[in-house]
Design an enzyme around this catalytic site. Structure first.
Site, mmCIF file in Angstrom:
data_model
loop_
_atom_site.group_PDB
_atom_site.id
_atom_site.type_symbol
_atom_site.label_atom_id
_atom_site.label_comp_id
_atom_site.label_asym_id
_atom_site.label_seq_id
_atom_site.Cartn_x
_atom_site.Cartn_y
_atom_site.Cartn_z
ATOM 1 N N THR A 125 36.317 30.748 -0.548
ATOM 2 C CA THR A 125 36.437 31.001 0.896
ATOM 3 C C THR A 125 36.456 29.707 1.705
ATOM 4 O O THR A 125 35.914 28.684 1.257
ATOM 5 C CB THR A 125 35.243 31.878 1.354
ATOM 6 O OG1 THR A 125 35.232 31.942 2.776
ATOM 7 C CG2 THR A 125 33.909 31.305 0.903
ATOM 8 N N ASP A 126 37.022 29.776 2.895
ATOM 9 C CA ASP A 126 37.012 28.608 3.793
ATOM 10 C C ASP A 126 35.594 28.278 4.278
ATOM 11 O O ASP A 126 35.340 27.164 4.746
ATOM 12 C CB ASP A 126 37.939 28.829 4.996
ATOM 13 C CG ASP A 126 37.624 30.073 5.822
ATOM 14 O OD1 ASP A 126 36.655 30.794 5.503
ATOM 15 O OD2 ASP A 126 38.374 30.331 6.795
ATOM 16 N N GLU A 127 34.665 29.239 4.137
ATOM 17 C CA GLU A 127 33.320 29.018 4.677
ATOM 18 C C GLU A 127 32.569 27.904 3.947
ATOM 19 O O GLU A 127 31.537 27.421 4.433
ATOM 20 C CB GLU A 127 32.514 30.319 4.659
ATOM 21 C CG GLU A 127 33.193 31.386 5.491
ATOM 22 C CD GLU A 127 32.311 32.563 5.841
ATOM 23 O OE1 GLU A 127 31.093 32.406 5.922
ATOM 24 O OE2 GLU A 127 32.880 33.657 6.023
ATOM 25 N N TYR A 149 25.350 32.517 2.081
ATOM 26 C CA TYR A 149 26.587 33.026 1.455
ATOM 27 C C TYR A 149 27.526 31.864 1.144
ATOM 28 O O TYR A 149 27.996 31.706 0.011
ATOM 29 C CB TYR A 149 27.282 34.036 2.384
ATOM 30 C CG TYR A 149 28.734 34.264 2.032
ATOM 31 C CD1 TYR A 149 29.093 34.886 0.828
ATOM 32 C CD2 TYR A 149 29.770 33.844 2.873
ATOM 33 C CE1 TYR A 149 30.433 35.077 0.482
ATOM 34 C CE2 TYR A 149 31.102 34.033 2.542
ATOM 35 C CZ TYR A 149 31.434 34.654 1.338
ATOM 36 O OH TYR A 149 32.756 34.833 1.003
ATOM 37 N N LYS A 153 28.891 30.316 -2.496
ATOM 38 C CA LYS A 153 30.307 30.198 -2.872
ATOM 39 C C LYS A 153 30.644 28.736 -3.204
ATOM 40 O O LYS A 153 31.368 28.456 -4.155
ATOM 41 C CB LYS A 153 31.215 30.713 -1.746
ATOM 42 C CG LYS A 153 31.115 32.204 -1.484
ATOM 43 C CD LYS A 153 31.544 33.071 -2.661
ATOM 44 C CE LYS A 153 33.024 33.013 -2.942
ATOM 45 N NZ LYS A 153 33.412 34.003 -3.997
HETATM 46 P P1 NAD Z 1 33.627 42.991 -1.140
HETATM 47 O O1 NAD Z 1 32.195 42.839 -0.782
HETATM 48 O O2 NAD Z 1 34.444 44.011 -0.423
HETATM 49 O O3 NAD Z 1 33.762 43.304 -2.693
HETATM 50 C C1 NAD Z 1 32.974 42.669 -3.658
HETATM 51 C C2 NAD Z 1 33.047 43.504 -4.934
HETATM 52 O O4 NAD Z 1 32.282 42.842 -5.928
HETATM 53 C C3 NAD Z 1 32.477 44.916 -4.777
HETATM 54 O O5 NAD Z 1 33.332 45.862 -5.376
HETATM 55 C C4 NAD Z 1 31.146 44.843 -5.528
HETATM 56 O O6 NAD Z 1 30.746 46.082 -6.089
HETATM 57 C C5 NAD Z 1 31.473 43.809 -6.595
HETATM 58 N N1 NAD Z 1 30.266 43.145 -7.102
HETATM 59 C C6 NAD Z 1 29.226 42.656 -6.380
HETATM 60 N N2 NAD Z 1 28.280 42.166 -7.213
HETATM 61 C C7 NAD Z 1 28.742 42.343 -8.483
HETATM 62 C C8 NAD Z 1 28.232 42.036 -9.773
HETATM 63 N N3 NAD Z 1 27.021 41.454 -9.927
HETATM 64 N N4 NAD Z 1 28.991 42.335 -10.845
HETATM 65 C C9 NAD Z 1 30.194 42.933 -10.708
HETATM 66 N N5 NAD Z 1 30.732 43.264 -9.512
HETATM 67 C C10 NAD Z 1 29.999 42.971 -8.413
HETATM 68 O O7 NAD Z 1 34.244 41.544 -0.978
HETATM 69 P P2 NAD Z 1 35.730 41.101 -0.585
HETATM 70 O O8 NAD Z 1 35.812 40.964 0.879
HETATM 71 O O9 NAD Z 1 36.700 41.962 -1.307
HETATM 72 O O10 NAD Z 1 35.740 39.633 -1.201
HETATM 73 C C11 NAD Z 1 36.206 39.383 -2.521
HETATM 74 C C12 NAD Z 1 36.143 37.901 -2.808
HETATM 75 O O11 NAD Z 1 36.926 37.185 -1.837
HETATM 76 C C13 NAD Z 1 34.730 37.320 -2.705
HETATM 77 O O12 NAD Z 1 34.580 36.380 -3.735
HETATM 78 C C14 NAD Z 1 34.702 36.634 -1.340
HETATM 79 O O13 NAD Z 1 33.801 35.549 -1.345
HETATM 80 C C15 NAD Z 1 36.149 36.176 -1.228
HETATM 81 N N6 NAD Z 1 36.652 36.017 0.148
HETATM 82 C C16 NAD Z 1 36.539 37.040 1.043
HETATM 83 C C17 NAD Z 1 37.055 36.885 2.319
HETATM 84 C C18 NAD Z 1 36.994 37.999 3.346
HETATM 85 O O14 NAD Z 1 37.358 37.780 4.500
HETATM 86 N N7 NAD Z 1 36.583 39.212 2.976
HETATM 87 C C19 NAD Z 1 37.659 35.678 2.704
HETATM 88 C C20 NAD Z 1 37.754 34.663 1.752
HETATM 89 C C21 NAD Z 1 37.254 34.839 0.475
#
Ligand code: NAD
Length: 344
Positions: A125-127, A149, A153
């Site tokens: 993530t950009d964060e 968080y 990351k």
């Molecule tokens: P989300 O919270 O919607 O989904 C996360 C998923 O991971 C869920 O299905 C959860 O059940 C699963 N999970 C959590 N802990 C787990 C574990 N111990 N073992 C197996 N599965 C597990 O998140 P998202 O928004 O879909 O983000 C996905 C990825 O993208 C993350 O790595 C996040 O850091 C990154 N990201 C998200 C954004 C955003 O805006 N949402 C932006 C940049 C990067």
């Protein structure tokens, strides 16, 4: 071809898996997908097809090394989305963020090396960069995370880097800006505001509402991830941006309009602790090297997203408070522990 996707029942992971299964990715029409997901509060099995001949769903934990060693053999590639992903929650309980995001990434990469997985993409993530007043971060900028968080990351990115350097793992890291689109958990800003405004309930803007984010549609993010999976180079970090910068107030005002809600529903609450003011990614590298460009304009994507939540009443039911108390509850100090009259 067999692809292993962690966190594939979450918002972004499920979008990526659906795109691998719907035949829209040339060369991947026969790909078998294994999803490993712990189905935490954020995961929803309904985000994935109930039955699909090319999908295997495993309910399990990314920290479970014996399970990973059992599941991974025979897979060509791993795309690692699984994470605890909500900043507000990390302000209250950061331990689970370190466990899943850092220890989980380490367990997964360890298992990839041991089972001979050919290619890995680690989703970040950009964060991890903190906050930027002006200009945009390049992939060379130092990591300076501000929330637990973001710190978890950033730590996972460093674990990933070490597995490239030490073990020669063919791994790339993606760092993306704020995603939006259908299937996002209702705790996140756009679904939280949308579902409340559709019920004509007030929405809380942090601080003065001038915090600025760069938004990318989840479909564009997943296209970027797929380009990195297929054409990215080992050890490289790739930014995936949306190019659409908005203040939270501007996003809220657009949602008021789309939901047909009055301005009076916009309220202000005290700012989030350590709230980053602005994120901005320079994504020249992925555009020039891998031909990425976001295709979905924010106005169109936002309208589609609101229409999706309007049509999916079941996604509006579970509605935890968007703003948990953002302080860690203090443990009462033992009597005399901080007695200033004592010198030791
Ligand atoms: P989300 O919270 O919607 O989904 C996360 C998923 O991971 C869920 O299905 C959860 O059940 C699963 N999970 C959590 N802990 C787990 C574990 N111990 N073992 C197996 N599965 C597990 O998140 P998202 O928004 O879909 O983000 C996905 C990825 O993208 C993350 O790595 C996040 O850091 C990154 N990201 C998200 C954004 C955003 O805006 N949402 C932006 C940049 C990067």
């Amino acid at each position: 071809m067999k692809v292993f996707v962690t966190g594939g029942a979450g918002f972004i992971g499920s979008h990526y898996v659906r795109s691998l299964l719907d035949g829209s990715r040339p060369g991947f029409e026969d790909t078998h997908v294994t999803v490993l997901d712990a189905l935490t509060y954020a995961g929803d099995r309904a985000n994935l097809p109930e039955r699909h001949p090319r999908l295997t769903f495993v309910h399990g934990d990314v920290c479970d090394l014996p399970l990973l060693l059992e599941l991974l053999p025979g897979h060509d590639a791993v795309v690692h989305f699984a994470a605890e992903s909500h900043v507000d929650r990390s302000l209250v309980d950061s331990a689970v963020f370190i466990r899943t995001n850092v220890a989980g990434t380490e367990a997964l990469l360890h298992a990839c090396v041991r089972t001979g997985v050919q290619r890995v993409v680690h989703i970040s993530t950009d964060e991890v960069y903190g906050s930027v007043e002006k200009g945009s971060w390049t992939e060379e900028c130092p990591l300076a995370p501000n929330s637990p968080y973001a710190a978890s990351k950033a730590a996972s990115d460093l674990v990933a880097r070490s597995y490239v350097r030490t073990h020669g793992l063919d791994l790339s890291v993606t760092r993306c800006s704020n995603n939006y689109g259908p299937h996002q958990h209702v705790e996140k800003l756009i679904p939280a505001f949308t579902t409340r405004l559709l019920r004509q309930e007030p929405v809380p803007l942090y601080g003065d509402g001038s915090h600025t984010r760069e938004w990318v549609h989840v479909g564009d993010h997943c296209d970027g991830v797929h380009r990195v999976l297929t054409e990215g180079r080992a050890g490289e970090v790739y930014h995936i941006g949306g190019g659409d910068e908005r203040t939270n107030r501007e996003v809220a005002e657009a949602l008021l309009e789309l939901c047909g809600a009055p301005r009076s529903l916009l309220t202000h609450v005290a700012d989030r602790k350590g709230h980053d003011r602005r994120y901005s990614l320079d994504d020249t590298k992925i555009r020039e090297h891998l031909g990425y460009a976001p295709r979905i304009a924010f106005e169109d994507g936002l309208a589609e997203t609101v229409a999706w939540y309007r049509a999916h009443a079941e996604r509006r039911r579970h509605h935890p408070p968007r703003r948990p108390a953002d302080a860690i509850a203090p443990v009462p100090a033992p009597a005399g522990a901080f007695d200033s009259s004592r010198t030791r």
